[in-house]
Scaffold this motif. Structure first.
Motif, PDB file in Angstrom:
ATOM      1  N   LEU A   1      -1.753  -4.166   7.448  1.00 16.25           N
ATOM      2  CA  LEU A   1      -1.779  -2.780   6.966  1.00 16.25           C
ATOM      3  C   LEU A   1      -0.591  -2.008   7.541  1.00 16.25           C
ATOM      4  O   LEU A   1       0.059  -1.233   6.839  1.00 16.25           O
ATOM      5  CB  LEU A   1      -3.106  -2.109   7.353  1.00 16.25           C
TER       6      LEU A   1
ATOM      7  N   LEU B   1       2.263  -0.152   5.314  1.00 16.82           N
ATOM      8  CA  LEU B   1       2.590   1.275   5.373  1.00 16.82           C
ATOM      9  C   LEU B   1       4.055   1.480   5.767  1.00 16.82           C
ATOM     10  O   LEU B   1       4.716   2.393   5.273  1.00 16.82           O
ATOM     11  CB  LEU B   1       1.652   1.999   6.343  1.00 16.82           C
TER      12      LEU B   1
ATOM     13  N   VAL C   1       6.428   1.369   2.797  1.00 11.74           N
ATOM     14  CA  VAL C   1       6.347   2.423   1.771  1.00 11.74           C
ATOM     15  C   VAL C   1       6.869   3.738   2.356  1.00 11.74           C
ATOM     16  O   VAL C   1       6.356   4.215   3.367  1.00 11.74           O
ATOM     17  CB  VAL C   1       4.898   2.597   1.280  1.00 11.74           C
TER      18      VAL C   1
ATOM     19  N   LEU D   1       4.822  -2.111  -6.382  1.00 10.07           N
ATOM     20  CA  LEU D   1       4.218  -2.148  -5.046  1.00 10.07           C
ATOM     21  C   LEU D   1       3.888  -3.567  -4.581  1.00 10.07           C
ATOM     22  O   LEU D   1       4.117  -3.911  -3.414  1.00 10.07           O
ATOM     23  CB  LEU D   1       2.951  -1.271  -5.012  1.00 10.07           C
TER      24      LEU D   1
ATOM     25  N   TRP E   1       5.300  -5.065  -1.048  1.00 13.31           N
ATOM     26  CA  TRP E   1       4.405  -5.543   0.006  1.00 13.31           C
ATOM     27  C   TRP E   1       4.584  -7.028   0.281  1.00 13.31           C
ATOM     28  O   TRP E   1       4.515  -7.467   1.427  1.00 13.31           O
ATOM     29  CB  TRP E   1       2.935  -5.214  -0.346  1.00 13.31           C
TER      30      TRP E   1
END
Lengths: 290, 104, 268
Positions: A258, A262, A265, A276, A280
């Motif tokens: 996670l 983050l 982005v 996206l 990722w």
């Protein structure tokens, strides 16, 4: 779409068109389903009638025990047509208790996985603080069973899974969605009214599905399996998800992933939703955990 | 919200209890429990002030279908057409041998 | 300065810090224990413009998960009864409502926080939530709702609810006045902390003199209450069952009890 997909579509029996009771039955082996705390037990919400709101005899949650591909399982289905699938005291405690009883059976030697059908707007505002408490108890009970047996979340549509129950969904061992399904914390209308139309235009349906839709959530690793809206396809996906057993690390434990997600982005210049998954994947933030 | 109760003479026994429908927009749920000699109906409706409409709809229905049972109706603004449809589903599923409880 | 920050500083033994600016941690001595305080505080320069006022957003969900997991990892080798207490100092206006939040899966970020708190609780860490200000909706779910023990200040500035009043009125198609009137008859709807405490979810309601700017006596009072809560947590259940068995819950949550009894009886 390939030719086979079209053939499958023509043969299919829609799962979305079923109500919660029918959905729960459809997932379990033929003739094995037995409903617990059903309509004739009349455990209604005690909080609705004093507010002039008509209660439902099962408070909008169906608990069905039975066999899934021959082995014991419990299915808990939220009825999206009643109070927007909102979780109140009774409906929430039904779900939490079913999960705890499945955990108890598992500890006693009868492994009992659970399947949660999550069409819900989250906490039922008419029960406010008790709804909130019940959702916290559902989360805790998912985690209790999840340590022992798979808890499979299914979001088929059409309501979607929002509010506090989206957190519950994210705690599930695996998540199955259709393209018609949506998953997000805040519903589009809520964001628009809290943050303004420039933040979120709730009438922009392509935008909503590009963020919350099943294809996007599975593509970005926030859900696991994308299935066609078909009873057989859903049942097969649920059986596969249970048979797959426990992942190496549960999704909600993968906090390094996670953090990487983050960091990849930039909130000032976020990627297009369609990009996206690639962003990722490059950042190593789309782990398999399986 | 309003609670209304009605009673109609009924001669046809219901075989088994049955549940149909949901308390969703424009719909209602019906719980039917077999009883002797009377159709007793309790309606809880989200829409106030339709007592006479309910009476007319129910009177007509039970004149044609004198099923002896307790009927609990939890209504969320169903039209008379939907009410009759759900009642018919309830008595059909409550009389047929093959029907399952809560099939709809 | 918000209450979350004020109280964390007031309770802390030393300086506060954090991996993300909006999630602060500190140590706090409670009798023989060194508890870890965790609080979400405003961060005006946050790149997430919908999460600058103390809302629980993406970074905050992650930050809570990281802060709690750090304690779990550090104490993993300790006997279960010596694992440190974790105190969630709760002052969260809401979750963050924004587009980039949904894009990146804020529900998942909050789930990591829920998971971490619950994991700490089941591993034997006494997890205590201390509600000093707002505790709303997804904010409370992510930070505070998984605690063994829930404490709140008995103060008008404490608001615990599923949604702030204006929005709740809109969504349920009522006026604020109608909502207030209903809340007098339907306790779970109330925005008053003393009504919340009567639902059976509250383990201690704390009277302080200066909730906005606590003095030494207020801090002492709260520390004593936290220490007592830690003791109760250590000897109590590690699930959330005490929210059903408290004297108030036995009365208010009769329907919950009926569900549990019937479902257990029919289960086989």
């Amino acid at each position: 779409m390939t030719r086979t997909d079209w053939q499958a579509m023509l043969r299919r029996t829609s799962f979305i068109e079923l109500n919660a009771r029918q959905r729960a039955r459809a997932l379990l082996d033929d003739g094995s389903a037995r409903e617990l705390c059903g309509p004739f037990d009349r455990i209604e919400s005690p909080w609705l009638e004093p507010q002039g709101v008509v209660p439902q005899s099962d408070d909008g949650v169906v608990v069905m025990k039975g066999a899934l591909d021959g082995d014991p399982a419990v299915v808990v289905a939220v009825e999206q047509a009643f109070q927007g699938g909102g979780i109140g005291e009774v409906s929430g405690v039904k779900m939490a208790t079913a999960l705890s009883l499945a955990a108890r059976d598992t500890r006693a030697g009868t492994p009992t996985p659970a399947v949660l059908l999550l069409e819900t707007g989250g906490v039922r505002l008419q029960e406010a603080n008790l709804g909130l408490a019940a959702v916290a108890e559902v989360c805790s009970a998912i985690l209790e069973l999840r340590a022992l047996q798979p808890v499979v979340g299914v979001i088929a549509g059409s309501l979607g899974c929002y509010g506090g129950m989206s957190i519950a969904a994210a705690l599930c061992t695996r998540l199955i969605m259709t393209e018609e399904a949506r998953l997000g914390l805040n519903g589009p209308e809520v964001i628009e009214s809290e943050a303004g139309i420039e933040e979120f235009d709730a009438s922009d349906h392509p935008l909503i599905w590009s963020l919350d839709g099943g294809r996007q959530r599975v593509g970005t690793g926030l859900a696991d399996t994308l299935v066609l809206d078909d009873v057989t396809a859903l049942r097969t996906a649920v059986i596969d998800a249970v048979r797959a057993g426990m992942p190496a690390e549960q999704r909600s434990r993968r906090i390094k992933e996670l953090r990487a997600a983050l960091e990849a982005v930039d909130p000032a210049r976020p990627p297009e939703p369609a990009a996206l998954a690639d962003v990722w994947a490059r950042a190593g933030a789309k782990g398999d955990g399986r | 919200m309003q609670t209304l109760t009605y009673e109609f003479p009924a001669s046809r026994p219901a075989a088994r209890r049955t549940h149909v429908g949901v308390v969703g927009s424009g719909d209602l749920e019906v719980l039917m429990t077999p009883a002797d000699g009377t159709a007793r109906v309790r309606v809880r409706t989200s829409v106030d002030g339709f007592d006479t409409v309910w009476r007319t709809v129910l009177e007509r229905f039970f004149a044609r279908n004198p099923v002896a049972a307790d009927f609990e109706l939890n209504d969320f603004g169903a039209t008379p057409g939907v009410v009759v449809l759900r009642l018919r589903q309830a008595i059909e599923s409550g009389s047929s041998q093959g029907g399952t409880e809560g099939a709809a | 300065m918000t209450r979350g920050l004020t109280w964390t500083r007031a309770l802390a033994d030393g300086p506060v810090d954090g991996a993300v600016p909006s999630v602060i941690t500190a140590d706090c001595t409670l009798n023989g224990d060194t508890a870890r305080l965790v609080a979400v505080v405003p961060h005006q320069e946050s790149p997430y413009h919908r999460a600058r006022k103390g809302e629980v957003g993406l970074l905050e969900g992650l930050g809570i998960a990281e802060a709690v997991t750090a304690v779990l990892t550090e104490d993993a080798r300790l006997p279960e009864d010596r694992r440190r207490p974790i105190v969630a100092v709760v002052d969260v206006p809401s979750q963050a409502y924004g587009r980039v939040e949904e894009l990146a899966g804020i529900h998942h970020a909050l789930a990591t926080a829920v998971d971490a708190h619950a994991r700490a609780r089941t591993a034997g860490h006494p997890v205590i939530s201390l509600i000093v200000g707002n505790a709303l909706s997804g904010g409370l779910l992510a930070h505070g709702s998984q605690a063994n023990q829930m404490l709140a200040l008995d103060d008008p500035g404490v608001v615990i609810h599923a949604m702030h009043k204006r929005a709740a009125a809109r969504v349920t198609m009522r006026t604020v006045e109608q909502l207030d009137e209903l809340a007098r008859r339907v306790p779970p709807l109330s925005y008053d902390v003393s009504d919340w405490a009567k639902l059976g979810l509250c383990d201690d309601l704390l009277r302080v003199e200066h909730a906005d700017d606590p003095d030494e006596q207020d801090v002492r009072r709260v520390k004593d209450a936290l220490a007592a809560a830690v003791q109760r947590a250590r000897s109590g259940p590690r699930d959330l069952s005490n929210r059903l068995t408290s004297p108030d819950a036995l009365r208010t949550r009769a329907a919950s009890h009926r569900v549990r009894e019937e479902l257990s009886a029919q289960w086989r």
